[in-house]
Write a protein that holds these residues in place. Structure first.
Motif, short mmCIF file in Angstrom:
data_model
loop_
_atom_site.label_atom_id
_atom_site.label_comp_id
_atom_site.label_asym_id
_atom_site.label_seq_id
_atom_site.Cartn_x
_atom_site.Cartn_y
_atom_site.Cartn_z
N THR A 24 25.70 10.99 60.34
CA THR A 24 27.06 10.56 60.63
C THR A 24 27.02 9.35 61.55
O THR A 24 25.94 8.79 61.81
CB THR A 24 27.89 11.71 61.22
N ASN A 65 27.80 10.17 56.16
CA ASN A 65 29.00 9.48 56.60
C ASN A 65 28.64 8.02 56.88
O ASN A 65 27.70 7.76 57.63
CB ASN A 65 29.51 10.18 57.87
N CYS A 196 35.41 13.05 60.46
CA CYS A 196 33.96 13.02 60.27
C CYS A 196 33.35 14.39 60.56
O CYS A 196 32.41 14.84 59.90
CB CYS A 196 33.33 11.98 61.20
#
Length: 266
Positions: A24, A65, A196
């Motif tokens: 992420t 992500n 997220c």
């Protein structure tokens, strides 16, 4: 697993906490890890190309992500997604603001070609990913979820993925079936990286029930919806909401989740 309600999946996840590899962005790392931990799973923020593929082979699921991209991170994402596919592990793609620059558009297209199990994004991201014209600006969605529903169905059918569109009322489809999930709070978009974090939690549920990514996505959306709604009841603003949300996630049990979630056919 016979019982696939969100509550049953939350209980199952906590009984056998899965290891989730979360690639992420810098902004999301702390809150995303805390969300996954509060929900009962085990996050690992492993993104380096030198180890991402090897780690994906031992994780229960992968989440990718593209919020803060670099060439090196993209290499890690590709290595991890390739290894997840080779090991038949579910993986989740969050195409953050992929329409903003040519660098992002290419990164998202290349990752999409690796056939993610689940795609999670806001309405503008999903519309643009399906080839439509969105009103998105940066990471913010300027489109309502209902405007993205047809795009989500198209993406699901085209790429064989479950697609989750998050907003005021969430929408999730695998192309054949679709549901809406109500709940949450208007304070949630004011806390950075909660979306997220939801992507990472979706990976945790996908690891718990790899054979049914649709049920996994619904469970993640439901967990966020109920925890967000409960956290907002005593919050004075986004700051107090943030820590209350983590507390509500940790306190939420399967029976309460199933009793409070509002899911309807779409």
């Amino acid at each position: 697993m016979e019982n696939k309600t969100p509550g049953a999946l939350l209980t199952a996840m906590r009984a056998k906490p899965p290891l989730v590899q979360c690639i992420t962005n810098y902004v999301a790392m702390n809150i995303a890890a805390n969300v996954v931990l509060a929900a009962g799973a085990s996050p690992a923020m492993v993104h380096a190309a030198e180890e991402a593929g090897e780690f994906a082979a031992i994780a229960g699921a992968l989440t990718v992500n593209i919020g803060t991209l670099s060439t090196q991170w993209i290499d890690g994402m590709h290595a991890a997604a390739t290894a997840a596919n080779a090991g038949v592990k579910p993986w989740v793609l969050d195409p953050v603001a992929h329409y903003a620059t040519s660098f992002r558009r290419k990164a998202a297209a290349d990752l999409l070609a690796l056939r993610p199990t689940i795609i999670r994004g806001n309405a503008s991201e999903i519309i643009a990913l399906a080839g439509g014209e969105s009103r998105g600006q940066g990471v913010d969605s300027r489109d309502p979820v209902e405007r993205a529903e047809a795009s989500a169905r198209l993406l699901a059918e085209r790429h064989g993925a479950v697609v989750a569109v998050t907003g005021v009322v969430d929408f999730v489809t695998d192309g054949a079936q679709a549901l809406r999930v109500e709940g949450g709070s208007p304070l949630m978009p004011q806390v950075t990286a909660l979306g997220c974090s939801l992507t990472c939690l979706t990976g945790a549920f996908a690891a718990t029930i790899a054979a049914d990514p649709f049920a996994a996505a619904v469970a993640a959306l439901a967990t966020f919806a109920v925890a967000g709604e409960e956290a907002a009841k005593n919050a004075d603003g986004p700051g107090s909401f943030s820590w209350r949300f983590l507390d509500q996630l940790a306190a939420l049990d399967g029976a309460t989740l199933d009793a409070k979630v509002r899911i309807s056919a779409a």
